[in-house]
Design a protein around this motif. Sequence first.
Motif, PDB file in Angstrom:
ATOM      1  N   TYR A 193      33.584  41.361   3.051  1.00 56.85           N
ATOM      2  CA  TYR A 193      33.315  40.201   3.891  1.00 56.85           C
ATOM      3  C   TYR A 193      34.088  40.315   5.202  1.00 56.85           C
ATOM      4  O   TYR A 193      35.295  40.587   5.200  1.00 56.85           O
ATOM      5  CB  TYR A 193      33.700  38.906   3.176  1.00 56.85           C
ATOM      6  CG  TYR A 193      32.850  38.608   1.965  1.00 56.85           C
ATOM      7  CD1 TYR A 193      31.509  38.278   2.114  1.00 56.85           C
ATOM      8  CD2 TYR A 193      33.383  38.673   0.672  1.00 56.85           C
ATOM      9  CE1 TYR A 193      30.722  38.014   1.001  1.00 56.85           C
ATOM     10  CE2 TYR A 193      32.594  38.408  -0.433  1.00 56.85           C
ATOM     11  CZ  TYR A 193      31.265  38.077  -0.267  1.00 56.85           C
ATOM     12  OH  TYR A 193      30.475  37.819  -1.346  1.00 56.85           O
ATOM     13  N   ALA A 194      33.402  40.101   6.302  1.00 56.66           N
ATOM     14  CA  ALA A 194      34.027  40.153   7.623  1.00 56.66           C
ATOM     15  C   ALA A 194      34.501  38.767   8.020  1.00 56.66           C
ATOM     16  O   ALA A 194      33.895  37.760   7.656  1.00 56.66           O
ATOM     17  CB  ALA A 194      33.037  40.679   8.653  1.00 56.66           C
ATOM     18  N   GLY A 195      35.581  38.722   8.808  1.00 57.00           N
ATOM     19  CA  GLY A 195      36.115  37.456   9.277  1.00 57.00           C
ATOM     20  C   GLY A 195      35.611  37.076  10.646  1.00 57.00           C
ATOM     21  O   GLY A 195      35.706  35.919  11.064  1.00 57.00           O
ATOM     22  N   SER A 196      35.068  38.045  11.386  1.00 58.11           N
ATOM     23  CA  SER A 196      34.545  37.780  12.724  1.00 58.11           C
ATOM     24  C   SER A 196      33.547  38.861  13.096  1.00 58.11           C
ATOM     25  O   SER A 196      33.499  39.938  12.475  1.00 58.11           O
ATOM     26  CB  SER A 196      35.677  37.751  13.761  1.00 58.11           C
ATOM     27  OG  SER A 196      36.192  39.056  13.966  1.00 58.11           O
ATOM     28  N   ALA A 197      32.746  38.590  14.136  1.00 60.47           N
ATOM     29  CA  ALA A 197      31.777  39.570  14.609  1.00 60.47           C
ATOM     30  C   ALA A 197      32.477  40.821  15.137  1.00 60.47           C
ATOM     31  O   ALA A 197      31.984  41.943  14.979  1.00 60.47           O
ATOM     32  CB  ALA A 197      30.903  38.948  15.697  1.00 60.47           C
ATOM     33  N   ASP A 198      33.639  40.631  15.757  1.00 59.13           N
ATOM     34  CA  ASP A 198      34.391  41.766  16.283  1.00 59.13           C
ATOM     35  C   ASP A 198      34.866  42.672  15.151  1.00 59.13           C
ATOM     36  O   ASP A 198      34.787  43.900  15.245  1.00 59.13           O
ATOM     37  CB  ASP A 198      35.591  41.271  17.094  1.00 59.13           C
ATOM     38  CG  ASP A 198      35.188  40.410  18.275  1.00 59.13           C
ATOM     39  OD1 ASP A 198      34.059  40.580  18.772  1.00 59.13           O
ATOM     40  OD2 ASP A 198      35.990  39.561  18.699  1.00 59.13           O
ATOM     41  N   GLU A 199      35.349  42.065  14.084  1.00 59.84           N
ATOM     42  CA  GLU A 199      35.816  42.839  12.937  1.00 59.84           C
ATOM     43  C   GLU A 199      34.659  43.606  12.299  1.00 59.84           C
ATOM     44  O   GLU A 199      34.803  44.777  11.912  1.00 59.84           O
ATOM     45  CB  GLU A 199      36.463  41.921  11.907  1.00 59.84           C
ATOM     46  CG  GLU A 199      36.930  42.644  10.646  1.00 59.84           C
ATOM     47  CD  GLU A 199      37.364  41.690   9.539  1.00 59.84           C
ATOM     48  OE1 GLU A 199      37.490  42.140   8.385  1.00 59.84           O
ATOM     49  OE2 GLU A 199      37.581  40.496   9.831  1.00 59.84           O
ATOM     50  N   MET A 200      33.491  42.969  12.196  1.00 63.84           N
ATOM     51  CA  MET A 200      32.331  43.611  11.584  1.00 63.84           C
ATOM     52  C   MET A 200      31.918  44.853  12.363  1.00 63.84           C
ATOM     53  O   MET A 200      31.688  45.930  11.782  1.00 63.84           O
ATOM     54  CB  MET A 200      31.163  42.613  11.498  1.00 63.84           C
ATOM     55  CG  MET A 200      29.916  43.188  10.854  1.00 63.84           C
ATOM     56  SD  MET A 200      28.624  41.941  10.629  1.00 63.84           S
ATOM     57  CE  MET A 200      29.270  40.990   9.242  1.00 63.84           C
ATOM     58  N   TRP A 214      40.832  26.461  16.889  1.00 65.93           N
ATOM     59  CA  TRP A 214      39.784  27.170  17.629  1.00 65.93           C
ATOM     60  C   TRP A 214      39.509  28.493  16.923  1.00 65.93           C
ATOM     61  O   TRP A 214      40.425  29.185  16.483  1.00 65.93           O
ATOM     62  CB  TRP A 214      40.226  27.407  19.072  1.00 65.93           C
ATOM     63  CG  TRP A 214      39.109  27.823  19.987  1.00 65.93           C
ATOM     64  CD1 TRP A 214      38.599  29.083  20.132  1.00 65.93           C
ATOM     65  CD2 TRP A 214      38.349  26.987  20.858  1.00 65.93           C
ATOM     66  NE1 TRP A 214      37.570  29.092  21.042  1.00 65.93           N
ATOM     67  CE2 TRP A 214      37.401  27.807  21.510  1.00 65.93           C
ATOM     68  CE3 TRP A 214      38.383  25.617  21.170  1.00 65.93           C
ATOM     69  CZ2 TRP A 214      36.491  27.309  22.442  1.00 65.93           C
ATOM     70  CZ3 TRP A 214      37.475  25.130  22.088  1.00 65.93           C
ATOM     71  CH2 TRP A 214      36.548  25.959  22.717  1.00 65.93           C
ATOM     72  N   MET A 215      38.253  28.854  16.832  1.00 63.95           N
ATOM     73  CA  MET A 215      37.852  30.076  16.168  1.00 63.95           C
ATOM     74  C   MET A 215      38.236  31.309  16.979  1.00 63.95           C
ATOM     75  O   MET A 215      38.036  31.361  18.191  1.00 63.95           O
ATOM     76  CB  MET A 215      36.331  30.044  15.946  1.00 63.95           C
ATOM     77  CG  MET A 215      35.757  31.282  15.290  1.00 63.95           C
ATOM     78  SD  MET A 215      34.056  31.033  14.771  1.00 63.95           S
ATOM     79  CE  MET A 215      33.289  30.412  16.275  1.00 63.95           C
ATOM     80  N   ASP A 216      38.771  32.320  16.311  1.00 61.67           N
ATOM     81  CA  ASP A 216      39.155  33.567  16.972  1.00 61.67           C
ATOM     82  C   ASP A 216      37.953  34.504  17.013  1.00 61.67           C
ATOM     83  O   ASP A 216      37.785  35.384  16.173  1.00 61.67           O
ATOM     84  CB  ASP A 216      40.318  34.222  16.215  1.00 61.67           C
ATOM     85  CG  ASP A 216      40.848  35.459  16.939  1.00 61.67           C
ATOM     86  OD1 ASP A 216      40.320  35.791  18.005  1.00 61.67           O
ATOM     87  OD2 ASP A 216      41.800  36.082  16.428  1.00 61.67           O
ATOM     88  N   ALA A 266      40.494  32.973  11.708  1.00 59.15           N
ATOM     89  CA  ALA A 266      39.396  33.910  11.432  1.00 59.15           C
ATOM     90  C   ALA A 266      38.985  33.740   9.976  1.00 59.15           C
ATOM     91  O   ALA A 266      39.818  33.829   9.080  1.00 59.15           O
ATOM     92  CB  ALA A 266      39.829  35.350  11.704  1.00 59.15           C
ATOM     93  N   GLY A 267      37.719  33.483   9.732  1.00 63.46           N
ATOM     94  CA  GLY A 267      37.241  33.296   8.366  1.00 63.46           C
ATOM     95  C   GLY A 267      37.106  31.831   7.990  1.00 63.46           C
ATOM     96  O   GLY A 267      37.905  30.992   8.408  1.00 63.46           O
ATOM     97  N   MET A 322      33.214  27.417  12.337  1.00 58.98           N
ATOM     98  CA  MET A 322      32.405  28.598  12.058  1.00 58.98           C
ATOM     99  C   MET A 322      31.047  28.226  11.480  1.00 58.98           C
ATOM    100  O   MET A 322      30.237  29.111  11.215  1.00 58.98           O
ATOM    101  CB  MET A 322      33.134  29.531  11.094  1.00 58.98           C
ATOM    102  CG  MET A 322      34.372  30.185  11.679  1.00 58.98           C
ATOM    103  SD  MET A 322      35.031  31.513  10.657  1.00 58.98           S
ATOM    104  CE  MET A 322      33.860  32.824  11.001  1.00 58.98           C
ATOM    105  N   GLY A 323      30.793  26.931  11.261  1.00 59.85           N
ATOM    106  CA  GLY A 323      29.473  26.564  10.772  1.00 59.85           C
ATOM    107  C   GLY A 323      29.474  25.413   9.785  1.00 59.85           C
ATOM    108  O   GLY A 323      30.521  24.934   9.324  1.00 59.85           O
TER     109      GLY A 323
END
Length: 348
Positions: free
Chosen positions: A66-73, A174-176, A221-222, A241-242
């Motif tokens: 599982y990824a915590g952010s788009a950057d990590e993915m 705030w989301m990272d 993140a996450g 995040m949603g």
Amino acid sequence: MKSLSKINRRTFLKGTAATAAASISAPAIVRAADRELRILTWEGYAGPEWLDKFKSDTGATVNIVYAGSADEMFAKMQGSQAADFDLVSFDTSLFPRYVDAKLIQPMDQSKIPNIKNIAPEFADVKAVMRGQDRYGLPFAWGSLPLVYDTAAFPAAPESWEVMWDEQYAQQMLWMDDANNSITLAALIVGAANPYQLTDEDFAKIKEKLIAQKKLSLSYYAGFDDGVNLFAQNGIKLMFSMGEPQVPTLVKKGIQAALTIPKEKAVGWLDCWELSAGAKDVDLAYAWMNACMDSAVGKILTEKNGYGNTTNVDVNKTAGMTYGDKLSWLETAENYEKRVAVWNEIKAS
């Protein structure tokens, strides 16, 4: 349209989800105990209702990261040149980045018979195509809304500017995430096109987000990280995040709700993609086919709170009807620049 202030009272029917799982169609592949499927995805996209059945039907092992952010993915995919995963899931804005980096490959739609279940509004999304080649299978959608504590806000905040109100200093999260943070800030400062920013836009956004950083307790993140920080620190406001974060907060005893402010919110459409480094392509197709079952769409929405692409009636019942208030993600003008600016903001 259901009032956004009431979405936190949504009921996710565990019994219905379990019943629906029983009707999920089995992938048409040969069982093989030594087969392995490697998935890089988001929390909630490999629910036990369909994951367990998939493993039982196929006899395969499924390893999920599982990824915590788009950057990590993206970093995980790029780090191995896609060799570590068979499937990945990301939103429509990132296709050019992955395709150009040769990290995903075109799909053979004939191997996904349940593709017929995709609702018309998601069937012909241009972002997932390159000419006649399909690179993505729309699966889930939603928003990155403003989540707030109704004890502090009896009426939903009307503007994102509330997150720059000093009376809530150190009571905000705030989301990272570089791309989504800059896109939201672009909407807030009134950029002409939040996905094609000018140097002047970037300067305004950087100044705006640095000011917000001073007021936030933390970046996160996450999903779980955001929820836990909110619940444990008396948080009043969060760039979330949603949708699924709201019912999770409610279960923790927080009077949480979400809203889409007047400036709009970022909207996302996540898809399944076939990794360029996939080892067992047929097993990957079998997974995507299982995910396109309308029963999975029902579970995805009723249990996890995501909008789904295969069961429109369930979306309506769940109140997922505010797409007109979302700014659907598009490809950014310069993703690397956004990451660099975001890193400068965090380091300020």
